[in-house]
Write a protein that holds these residues in place. Structure first.
Motif, PDB file in Angstrom:
ATOM      1  N   ASN A 180     104.979  -0.969  72.885  1.00  0.00           N
ATOM      2  CA  ASN A 180     105.507   0.311  73.359  1.00  0.00           C
ATOM      3  C   ASN A 180     104.680   1.490  72.849  1.00  0.00           C
ATOM      4  O   ASN A 180     104.448   2.462  73.577  1.00  0.00           O
ATOM      5  CB  ASN A 180     106.967   0.467  72.925  1.00  0.00           C
ATOM      6  CG  ASN A 180     107.901  -0.446  73.695  1.00  0.00           C
ATOM      7  OD1 ASN A 180     107.582  -0.865  74.804  1.00  0.00           O
ATOM      8  ND2 ASN A 180     109.039  -0.778  73.110  1.00  0.00           N
ATOM      9  N   GLU A 181     104.243   1.418  71.586  1.00  0.00           N
ATOM     10  CA  GLU A 181     103.400   2.490  71.043  1.00  0.00           C
ATOM     11  C   GLU A 181     102.090   2.584  71.813  1.00  0.00           C
ATOM     12  O   GLU A 181     101.630   3.669  72.173  1.00  0.00           O
ATOM     13  CB  GLU A 181     103.099   2.216  69.559  1.00  0.00           C
ATOM     14  CG  GLU A 181     104.258   2.456  68.612  1.00  0.00           C
ATOM     15  CD  GLU A 181     103.887   2.097  67.184  1.00  0.00           C
ATOM     16  OE1 GLU A 181     103.254   1.043  66.975  1.00  0.00           O
ATOM     17  OE2 GLU A 181     104.210   2.863  66.267  1.00  0.00           O
ATOM     18  N   ALA A 182     101.471   1.422  72.045  1.00  0.00           N
ATOM     19  CA  ALA A 182     100.180   1.398  72.733  1.00  0.00           C
ATOM     20  C   ALA A 182     100.303   1.930  74.149  1.00  0.00           C
ATOM     21  O   ALA A 182      99.423   2.662  74.623  1.00  0.00           O
ATOM     22  CB  ALA A 182      99.628  -0.027  72.745  1.00  0.00           C
ATOM     23  N   VAL A 183     101.397   1.604  74.846  1.00  0.00           N
ATOM     24  CA  VAL A 183     101.594   2.086  76.216  1.00  0.00           C
ATOM     25  C   VAL A 183     101.805   3.601  76.228  1.00  0.00           C
ATOM     26  O   VAL A 183     101.310   4.304  77.124  1.00  0.00           O
ATOM     27  CB  VAL A 183     102.787   1.367  76.878  1.00  0.00           C
ATOM     28  CG1 VAL A 183     103.161   2.035  78.197  1.00  0.00           C
ATOM     29  CG2 VAL A 183     102.443  -0.105  77.127  1.00  0.00           C
ATOM     30  N   GLU A 184     102.515   4.123  75.240  1.00  0.00           N
ATOM     31  CA  GLU A 184     102.707   5.570  75.147  1.00  0.00           C
ATOM     32  C   GLU A 184     101.362   6.279  74.982  1.00  0.00           C
ATOM     33  O   GLU A 184     101.104   7.301  75.630  1.00  0.00           O
ATOM     34  CB  GLU A 184     103.611   5.900  73.959  1.00  0.00           C
ATOM     35  CG  GLU A 184     105.078   5.568  74.173  1.00  0.00           C
ATOM     36  CD  GLU A 184     105.932   5.885  72.963  1.00  0.00           C
ATOM     37  OE1 GLU A 184     107.120   5.517  72.958  1.00  0.00           O
ATOM     38  OE2 GLU A 184     105.400   6.503  72.012  1.00  0.00           O
ATOM     39  N   TYR A 185     100.511   5.717  74.107  1.00  0.00           N
ATOM     40  CA  TYR A 185      99.179   6.289  73.909  1.00  0.00           C
ATOM     41  C   TYR A 185      98.362   6.196  75.195  1.00  0.00           C
ATOM     42  O   TYR A 185      97.628   7.116  75.555  1.00  0.00           O
ATOM     43  CB  TYR A 185      98.440   5.552  72.787  1.00  0.00           C
ATOM     44  CG  TYR A 185      99.032   5.735  71.413  1.00  0.00           C
ATOM     45  CD1 TYR A 185     100.002   6.684  71.151  1.00  0.00           C
ATOM     46  CD2 TYR A 185      98.601   4.933  70.353  1.00  0.00           C
ATOM     47  CE1 TYR A 185     100.533   6.847  69.886  1.00  0.00           C
ATOM     48  CE2 TYR A 185      99.111   5.091  69.077  1.00  0.00           C
ATOM     49  CZ  TYR A 185     100.086   6.043  68.852  1.00  0.00           C
ATOM     50  OH  TYR A 185     100.601   6.198  67.595  1.00  0.00           O
ATOM     51  N   LEU A 186      98.482   5.069  75.876  1.00  0.00           N
ATOM     52  CA  LEU A 186      97.735   4.847  77.116  1.00  0.00           C
ATOM     53  C   LEU A 186      98.127   5.863  78.183  1.00  0.00           C
ATOM     54  O   LEU A 186      97.269   6.484  78.832  1.00  0.00           O
ATOM     55  CB  LEU A 186      97.997   3.417  77.608  1.00  0.00           C
ATOM     56  CG  LEU A 186      97.369   2.994  78.938  1.00  0.00           C
ATOM     57  CD1 LEU A 186      95.852   3.102  78.872  1.00  0.00           C
ATOM     58  CD2 LEU A 186      97.803   1.565  79.289  1.00  0.00           C
ATOM     59  N   ILE A 187      99.415   6.053  78.376  1.00  0.00           N
ATOM     60  CA  ILE A 187      99.900   7.005  79.377  1.00  0.00           C
ATOM     61  C   ILE A 187      99.470   8.424  79.028  1.00  0.00           C
ATOM     62  O   ILE A 187      99.029   9.199  79.899  1.00  0.00           O
ATOM     63  CB  ILE A 187     101.438   6.922  79.496  1.00  0.00           C
ATOM     64  CG1 ILE A 187     101.840   5.575  80.127  1.00  0.00           C
ATOM     65  CG2 ILE A 187     102.003   8.088  80.308  1.00  0.00           C
ATOM     66  CD1 ILE A 187     103.338   5.321  80.151  1.00  0.00           C
ATOM     67  N   GLU A 188      99.575   8.804  77.765  1.00  0.00           N
ATOM     68  CA  GLU A 188      99.200  10.151  77.349  1.00  0.00           C
ATOM     69  C   GLU A 188      97.709  10.394  77.549  1.00  0.00           C
ATOM     70  O   GLU A 188      97.297  11.494  77.962  1.00  0.00           O
ATOM     71  CB  GLU A 188      99.579  10.369  75.880  1.00  0.00           C
ATOM     72  CG  GLU A 188      99.429  11.804  75.402  1.00  0.00           C
ATOM     73  CD  GLU A 188     100.314  12.766  76.170  1.00  0.00           C
ATOM     74  OE1 GLU A 188      99.867  13.915  76.391  1.00  0.00           O
ATOM     75  OE2 GLU A 188     101.431  12.378  76.577  1.00  0.00           O
ATOM     76  N   ALA A 189      96.896   9.388  77.293  1.00  0.00           N
ATOM     77  CA  ALA A 189      95.451   9.520  77.480  1.00  0.00           C
ATOM     78  C   ALA A 189      95.107   9.691  78.961  1.00  0.00           C
ATOM     79  O   ALA A 189      94.243  10.499  79.320  1.00  0.00           O
ATOM     80  CB  ALA A 189      94.738   8.296  76.906  1.00  0.00           C
ATOM     81  N   ILE A 190      95.791   8.943  79.822  1.00  0.00           N
ATOM     82  CA  ILE A 190      95.557   9.064  81.270  1.00  0.00           C
ATOM     83  C   ILE A 190      95.932  10.465  81.747  1.00  0.00           C
ATOM     84  O   ILE A 190      95.187  11.110  82.500  1.00  0.00           O
ATOM     85  CB  ILE A 190      96.353   7.991  82.046  1.00  0.00           C
ATOM     86  CG1 ILE A 190      95.856   6.587  81.693  1.00  0.00           C
ATOM     87  CG2 ILE A 190      96.234   8.233  83.557  1.00  0.00           C
ATOM     88  CD1 ILE A 190      96.718   5.468  82.247  1.00  0.00           C
ATOM     89  N   LYS A 191      97.086  10.952  81.291  1.00  0.00           N
ATOM     90  CA  LYS A 191      97.531  12.293  81.681  1.00  0.00           C
ATOM     91  C   LYS A 191      96.539  13.349  81.203  1.00  0.00           C
ATOM     92  O   LYS A 191      96.232  14.306  81.940  1.00  0.00           O
ATOM     93  CB  LYS A 191      98.912  12.568  81.091  1.00  0.00           C
ATOM     94  CG  LYS A 191     100.052  11.807  81.740  1.00  0.00           C
ATOM     95  CD  LYS A 191     101.375  12.173  81.094  1.00  0.00           C
ATOM     96  CE  LYS A 191     102.542  11.462  81.747  1.00  0.00           C
ATOM     97  NZ  LYS A 191     103.839  11.815  81.096  1.00  0.00           N
ATOM     98  N   THR A 192      96.047  13.184  79.981  1.00  0.00           N
ATOM     99  CA  THR A 192      95.094  14.150  79.424  1.00  0.00           C
ATOM    100  C   THR A 192      93.802  14.172  80.237  1.00  0.00           C
ATOM    101  O   THR A 192      93.263  15.245  80.558  1.00  0.00           O
ATOM    102  CB  THR A 192      94.778  13.806  77.959  1.00  0.00           C
ATOM    103  OG1 THR A 192      95.989  13.856  77.190  1.00  0.00           O
ATOM    104  CG2 THR A 192      93.767  14.779  77.369  1.00  0.00           C
ATOM    105  N   ALA A 193      93.308  12.985  80.583  1.00  0.00           N
ATOM    106  CA  ALA A 193      92.073  12.893  81.368  1.00  0.00           C
ATOM    107  C   ALA A 193      92.250  13.530  82.743  1.00  0.00           C
ATOM    108  O   ALA A 193      91.385  14.298  83.212  1.00  0.00           O
ATOM    109  CB  ALA A 193      91.651  11.432  81.508  1.00  0.00           C
ATOM    110  N   LEU A 194      93.360  13.239  83.397  1.00  0.00           N
ATOM    111  CA  LEU A 194      93.605  13.793  84.734  1.00  0.00           C
ATOM    112  C   LEU A 194      93.748  15.313  84.701  1.00  0.00           C
ATOM    113  O   LEU A 194      93.278  16.019  85.595  1.00  0.00           O
ATOM    114  CB  LEU A 194      94.867  13.158  85.329  1.00  0.00           C
ATOM    115  CG  LEU A 194      94.764  11.672  85.720  1.00  0.00           C
ATOM    116  CD1 LEU A 194      96.123  11.133  86.129  1.00  0.00           C
ATOM    117  CD2 LEU A 194      93.750  11.486  86.848  1.00  0.00           C
ATOM    118  N   SER A 195      94.390  15.830  83.648  1.00  0.00           N
ATOM    119  CA  SER A 195      94.582  17.277  83.544  1.00  0.00           C
ATOM    120  C   SER A 195      93.265  18.015  83.364  1.00  0.00           C
ATOM    121  O   SER A 195      93.163  19.209  83.662  1.00  0.00           O
ATOM    122  CB  SER A 195      95.525  17.600  82.377  1.00  0.00           C
ATOM    123  OG  SER A 195      94.907  17.309  81.129  1.00  0.00           O
TER     124      SER A 195
END
Length: 263
Positions: A180-195
């Motif tokens: 769950n921690e790793a998925v949270e980091y993964l989602i946040e990184a994707i959002k950051t890159a897209l932004s």
């Protein structure tokens, strides 16, 4: 967590290595503090099945030391014989008997620097047993030290060994994340890159996670609640896609939640 990592998250065997301790109190003065540290050391490695102390009740100093060790849980065996090596011989007999018992130790810890134990160490090693020796400085035979090799230590090294084992345990705990921690980091990184208008390829996102989350640095595997582990970033991504957390399209990663908001 790089994609070419070798697998390190395999489940360990449920069976722990078994340890037995044999203390020659006639040769080595094991204080209560060092005795406590010795017991603590075995907890890092496996399961202690027995800790025996061999002493001569005719010697008041040995009796005093024995009483303190007994309070820690050591089994103290009196060998009140004036003959030389009587306690050594009793220790060797008991050790070999234990090796052939229904629950033999995998590792024998011998607390003595006496050269009389050279043949015992050799016999134990011939039977596939690991032997660790702790001796007192200035009271150790070179032959014993040589046959034990890198598993030979002086008693005053016990505190530093405990510190090293504790640090290693801390590092082992810190080298993994929950799923769950790793998925949270993964989602946040994707959002950051897209932004920022960046691509979201696997390599870029993995590197971005390393930059954004200090806890992710040095991670060797991600553990999942079912007991499965991932040692490769691509395996984590595949599981997150399967669970509907993210979407992979044309080798680019997207967040499912963001897709729904834009729909």
């Amino acid at each position: 967590m790089v994609d070419n990592h070798r697998t390190t998250g395999k489940q360990k065997s449920q069976s722990q290595p078994l340890f037995s301790i044999y203390v020659d109190l006639q040769n080595t003065h094991l204080t209560q503090i060092l005795g406590s540290l010795l017991l603590e050391l075995t907890k890092f490695e496996g399961l202690l099945i027995e800790a025996k102390v061999y002493y001569n009740s005719l010697c008041p100093d040995q009796v005093s030391a024995k009483n303190k060790l007994q309070s820690l849980g050591f089994k103290c065996i009196d060998v009140p014989c004036p003959l030389k090596n009587s306690a050594d011989n009793q220790l060797m007999v008991h050790c070999l008997n234990d090796i052939y018992s229904h629950r033999p130790p995998d590792t024998v810890i011998l607390v003595s620097g006496d050269g009389d134990f050279v043949n015992l160490v050799r016999n134990l090693k011939d039977r596939g047993k690991k032997v660790i020796v702790f001796a007192q400085r200035g009271n150790v035979k070179q032959k014993l030290k040589e046959i034990v090799g890198s598993d030979f230590h002086f008693l005053d090294e016990l505190p530093s060994l405990i510190v090293a084992k504790t640090q290693q345990q801390i590092e082992n705990v810190q080298c993994h994340l929950t799923y769950n921690e790793a998925v949270e980091y993964l989602i946040e990184a994707i959002k950051t890159a897209l932004s920022k208008g960046k691509g979201t390829g696997l390599g870029f996102i993995n590197n971005l996670m390393l930059q954004l989350f200090p806890k992710y640095q040095g991670v060797t595997f991600v553990s999942q609640h079912q007991g499965k582990t991932f040692s490769r970033f691509s395996e984590l991504v595949k599981a997150a896609v399967k669970d509907g957390k993210i979407r992979l399209q044309d080798q680019q990663l997207f967040v499912i939640e963001a897709d729904r908001l834009s729909a």
